[in-house]
Structure formats: C-alpha cells, structure tokens
Design a protein around this motif. Structure first.
Motif, PDB file in Angstrom:
ATOM      1  N   SER A 111       0.831  -1.201   0.000  1.00  7.02           N
ATOM      2  CA  SER A 111       0.000   0.000   0.000  1.00  7.02           C
ATOM      3  C   SER A 111       0.865   1.250   0.000  1.00  7.02           C
ATOM      4  CB  SER A 111      -0.918   0.025   1.225  1.00  7.02           C
ATOM      5  OG  SER A 111      -1.728  -1.126   1.275  1.00  7.02           O
ATOM      6  N   GLU A 112       1.917   1.229   0.809  1.00  9.67           N
ATOM      7  CA  GLU A 112       2.811   2.384   0.894  1.00  9.67           C
ATOM      8  C   GLU A 112       3.519   2.643  -0.440  1.00  9.67           C
ATOM      9  OE1 GLU A 112       4.210   2.002   5.607  1.00  9.67           O
ATOM     10  OE2 GLU A 112       5.480   1.267   3.986  1.00  9.67           O
ATOM     11  N   ILE A 114       2.588   1.695  -3.527  1.00 10.11           N
ATOM     12  CA  ILE A 114       1.648   2.181  -4.553  1.00 10.11           C
ATOM     13  C   ILE A 114       1.186   3.592  -4.190  1.00 10.11           C
ATOM     14  CG2 ILE A 114      -0.551   1.772  -5.729  1.00 10.11           C
ATOM     15  CD1 ILE A 114      -0.152  -1.215  -5.167  1.00 10.11           C
ATOM     16  N   GLY A 115       0.957   3.840  -2.913  1.00 11.52           N
ATOM     17  CA  GLY A 115       0.536   5.168  -2.484  1.00 11.52           C
ATOM     18  C   GLY A 115       1.583   6.221  -2.831  1.00 11.52           C
ATOM     19  N   GLY A 167      -7.028  -6.960  -9.629  1.00 15.54           N
ATOM     20  CA  GLY A 167      -7.446  -5.564  -9.485  1.00 15.54           C
ATOM     21  C   GLY A 167      -8.579  -5.400  -8.481  1.00 15.54           C
ATOM     22  N   ALA A 168      -9.470  -6.384  -8.435  1.00 18.76           N
ATOM     23  CA  ALA A 168     -10.577  -6.336  -7.469  1.00 18.76           C
ATOM     24  C   ALA A 168     -10.036  -6.323  -6.035  1.00 18.76           C
ATOM     25  CB  ALA A 168     -11.515  -7.515  -7.689  1.00 18.76           C
ATOM     26  N   TYR A 170      -7.000  -5.257  -5.102  1.00 22.21           N
ATOM     27  CA  TYR A 170      -6.384  -3.940  -4.884  1.00 22.21           C
ATOM     28  C   TYR A 170      -7.454  -2.874  -4.637  1.00 22.21           C
ATOM     29  CZ  TYR A 170      -1.635  -5.389  -6.263  1.00 22.21           C
ATOM     30  OH  TYR A 170      -0.397  -5.967  -6.321  1.00 22.21           O
ATOM     31  N   HIS A 171      -8.606  -2.996  -5.296  1.00 21.85           N
ATOM     32  CA  HIS A 171      -9.690  -2.037  -5.082  1.00 21.85           C
ATOM     33  C   HIS A 171     -10.115  -2.018  -3.609  1.00 21.85           C
ATOM     34  CE1 HIS A 171     -14.111  -0.819  -5.644  1.00 21.85           C
ATOM     35  NE2 HIS A 171     -13.417   0.238  -5.909  1.00 21.85           N
ATOM     36  N   ARG A 172     -10.278  -3.214  -3.023  1.00 24.39           N
ATOM     37  CA  ARG A 172     -10.664  -3.252  -1.601  1.00 24.39           C
ATOM     38  C   ARG A 172      -9.527  -2.758  -0.708  1.00 24.39           C
ATOM     39  NH1 ARG A 172     -15.195  -7.890  -0.641  1.00 24.39           N
ATOM     40  NH2 ARG A 172     -16.168  -7.552  -2.670  1.00 24.39           N
ATOM     41  N   LEU A 174      -6.877  -0.621  -1.491  1.00 27.55           N
ATOM     42  CA  LEU A 174      -6.394   0.756  -1.629  1.00 27.55           C
ATOM     43  C   LEU A 174      -7.504   1.798  -1.699  1.00 27.55           C
ATOM     44  CD1 LEU A 174      -3.830   0.059  -4.495  1.00 27.55           C
ATOM     45  CD2 LEU A 174      -3.275   0.303  -2.071  1.00 27.55           C
ATOM     46  N   VAL A 175      -8.593   1.464  -2.379  1.00 24.63           N
ATOM     47  CA  VAL A 175      -9.615   2.475  -2.672  1.00 24.63           C
ATOM     48  C   VAL A 175     -10.725   2.432  -1.621  1.00 24.63           C
ATOM     49  CG1 VAL A 175     -11.234   3.356  -4.396  1.00 24.63           C
ATOM     50  CG2 VAL A 175      -9.066   2.318  -5.133  1.00 24.63           C
ATOM     51  N   LEU A 176     -11.334   1.238  -1.455  1.00 27.13           N
ATOM     52  CA  LEU A 176     -12.393   1.131  -0.441  1.00 27.13           C
ATOM     53  C   LEU A 176     -11.797   1.091   0.960  1.00 27.13           C
ATOM     54  CD1 LEU A 176     -14.632  -1.565  -2.150  1.00 27.13           C
ATOM     55  CD2 LEU A 176     -14.993   0.908  -2.127  1.00 27.13           C
ATOM     56  N   ARG A 177     -10.619   0.450   1.064  1.00 32.73           N
ATOM     57  CA  ARG A 177      -9.965   0.249   2.354  1.00 32.73           C
ATOM     58  C   ARG A 177     -10.892  -0.483   3.322  1.00 32.73           C
ATOM     59  NH1 ARG A 177      -5.085   2.490   2.759  1.00 32.73           N
ATOM     60  NH2 ARG A 177      -5.263   2.267   5.000  1.00 32.73           N
ATOM     61  N   VAL A 178     -11.445  -1.590   2.835  1.00 33.00           N
ATOM     62  CA  VAL A 178     -12.267  -2.463   3.675  1.00 33.00           C
ATOM     63  C   VAL A 178     -11.506  -3.770   3.898  1.00 33.00           C
ATOM     64  CG1 VAL A 178     -14.509  -1.539   2.978  1.00 33.00           C
ATOM     65  CG2 VAL A 178     -13.456  -3.367   1.610  1.00 33.00           C
TER      66      VAL A 178
END
Lengths: 201, 201
Positions: A111-112, A114-115, A167-168, A170-172, A174-178
């Motif tokens: 995460s770090e 990619i962030g 990608g799904a 990574y979506h949870r 990085l983006v949703l953060r669930v």
C-alpha cells in the motif's frame, strides 16, 4: 568505492549476480518487516554486506529497489499453478496473493509503495516496470494457456480478467480500504469466469 | 472567529448549509484544477468567502475536505441512469467515470488523494467514509434494482460487481499505471455480466 568487509569472501569479490540477489533478499526482508521507509540504501547495504555505491549504481532510488525486491520476494508465493483446472488454479493463486497481503505482512508495504508512487513519477515507473507489469505478464501467460485449451472464450480479454481478479483485491485494499480475506476468492473467480447475469440472458 | 466580509450578505450570516455548499464547491474546483496539495483551509476559505475557523470546525483536515468535495463535485457526473437496460446504463455510467478521470481533470487529484491515504490513517478514513463507501452504496442500490428485476442472478455478489467494474479502472489507474480510455468500458461490462468462460462451461 571499495566493498565493505562483509562483501569480500576469500580473495575476491562476490560475483555481481550473487551480490544482486543478496541485496534484493535483504531489501525484501526489510520491506516486509519494517515498511517502505525502512528500505534505505544504508540499511540494505549493511544487511546485504554490499557497498552502498553498488546500490547507487544499480538502482535509481530506494523505492525502485523496494519494488524490484518485492517482485523477487513474492515470486515463489505468487507462482501460477497449472493443473489443467483453471478455476482451481486461479483460486489457489489468488488465495496465495491474499495471504501474502493479509498474513505475511505485504499489505502495508505494498500500500505504501503504490501510495507513494502516485506522487513520485520515478517510483511510479519503477513500480510499474519492476512489479506490476511483469506480474500482469505472468498472469497473461497462464490465462493464454487456458484460452488456447478452450477454457476461456476466444474473444475473452485477458487484461480485463487480470483487472477483475487481482485488481478487485487492490480495489478493496487501496480504494475502499475495507477488510477482506481468502473467503472472497472463489466468488471473485466465479464472477470472472461466469459473470453476474442470469445464464439465459 | 468572525466571518470574512465576503461571508456576510445583507444583515446576517449565510445559512450554514449555504456556506457548506460554497466551501465544498470551492474545494472541488481547486482540487480538480490544481491538485490535492492546493486544497488548503486558507485558500478554500478565501475562495468560498468563508471563515477559516468554520472550516476547522467542520473538517478535521484539508484532505477530509478534499474527499468530501470530490464526492459533491462528481455526484452529478456519476449519477446512475436507470433506463431498464442494465448493460447500457452501466456502460453510460462507467464511461462518465472514465471521462471524469481522463478528460475532466480528476485523474491526478484522485490518484493523489488515494495515494496519500495509504500513509495517512485520518485521510484514509475520510476518503473511505466521504467518498469510496458512499459511492459503493450508490452502485449497490442501482445493482440491487437490477437484481430484483432478474437482470442479475439472485446469487450475484453486488460488491464483487463493483470491484470488477470501477475497481478494474482503479487497477489500471493506480496499480498498473497504464493509459486507458472509454474504449475498455463495454468490454468491462460484458465481462462482468457474462464472464470469460465459454458459455457451455
């Protein structure tokens, strides 16, 4: 410019390939244990018994080293099985990917990385070229094999399958953060293979 | 603690809802034009004709303000049409999403916001709560409607459909960092609806 004492063995220097492997292994260990910011040329050089000058010569930045180290570190864990059962193989590989993130410490450093890449073009290039695109190519190879054998439609878009599986996740992340765990993997694969519409539609 | 002159109109203060809307609009404009770092309480307060103290009272950080502003700014563009044709509606909405990113300037600030969130727990919470999760809920509502009408299987996992449509775009944007445009949207939707396996499988 001289190697540190630990880099010498017997009378000569270690071969470059050996030093490179030691540096990547050290950087991977530090990355997964202590996060992206702990991956400095100083610390990796000391841990690997290599000279800092060698690291400066081989990698443009500690971030670039971290991205390549994560590729090397995760390669075995993220190997693509090929038993002939595509669904089972995808579930096995994606489960290993989720475990690497969630149980083996990769979630935070990935995460770090990619962030930080979102505001650092050099790191972004290193991440894409040293990790993300080579991994997508490995997935394509496995999926292309399945397509040749008729397990995927001839007109299936392999890159979209990659987006809809890894990608799904990574979506949870990085983006949703669930939170998520391996329990989503079989459903992800079934959706990617068979879709969400009624079979008759 | 007093409002700036611009915040006064006639004899009284503007109603709080009006000030809030003006602040969000100003922050959204600044975010899309100049990026995340340009969204400071100073600049937004000046642009919105509001007092900086009001902003401090309402938002824990400029990042939290930016996330909420992006939700407000993108809400109309990302509205979910419901013509009864699920495939066409998803293609229309996802195309609007890709255009917002690629043609209307959202790509950079959104990448920056999500990127910075990976190392800033407060921003991460603000992004999830003010943007990502509310948007997922809007998508769920549209998909649930389609499911009730039998356009999605009764056992389809709506959250996975969200991951495999919008998440796929974020994957290319943030993780792979490859260019993409509206031309992928129809294929994304067809894969999500019908999958990649042969129909007979």
């Amino acid at each position: 410019m001289s190697e540190t004492p630990a880099a010498r063995r017997g009378r000569g220097r270690r071969p470059a390939a050996e030093v490179r492997a030691a540096v990547l292994a050290a950087a991977g260990r530090i990355l997964l244990r202590d996060g992206m910011r702990a991956v400095t040329f100083d610390r990796v050089a000391a841990d690997a018994g290599a000279s800092k000058m060698t690291l400066y010569k081989w990698w443009p930045s500690p971030g670039a080293l971290a991205a390549e180290a994560y590729f090397a570190r995760s390669r075995d864990a993220l190997d693509f099985p090929d038993t002939g059962d595509l669904r089972a193989d995808l579930i096995a590989q994606l489960s290993a990917f989720v475990r690497l993130l969630k149980e083996e410490g990769a979630e935070k450093p990935v995460s770090e990385l990619i962030g930080a890449a979102q505001m650092d073009p050099d790191l972004a290039r290193a991440w894409s070229e040293s990790y993300a695109l080579p991994r997508r190519e490995l997935a394509r190879v496995r999926l292309r094999g399945a397509q040749v054998r008729g397990q995927l439609r001839a007109d299936a878009d392999l890159d979209i399958i990659v987006d809809q599986l890894w990608g799904a996740c990574y979506h949870r992340l990085l983006v949703l953060r669930v939170p998520f765990d391996e329990s989503i993997v079989a459903r992800l694969v079934d959706h990617a293979l068979h879709g969400a519409a009624p079979r008759s539609a």
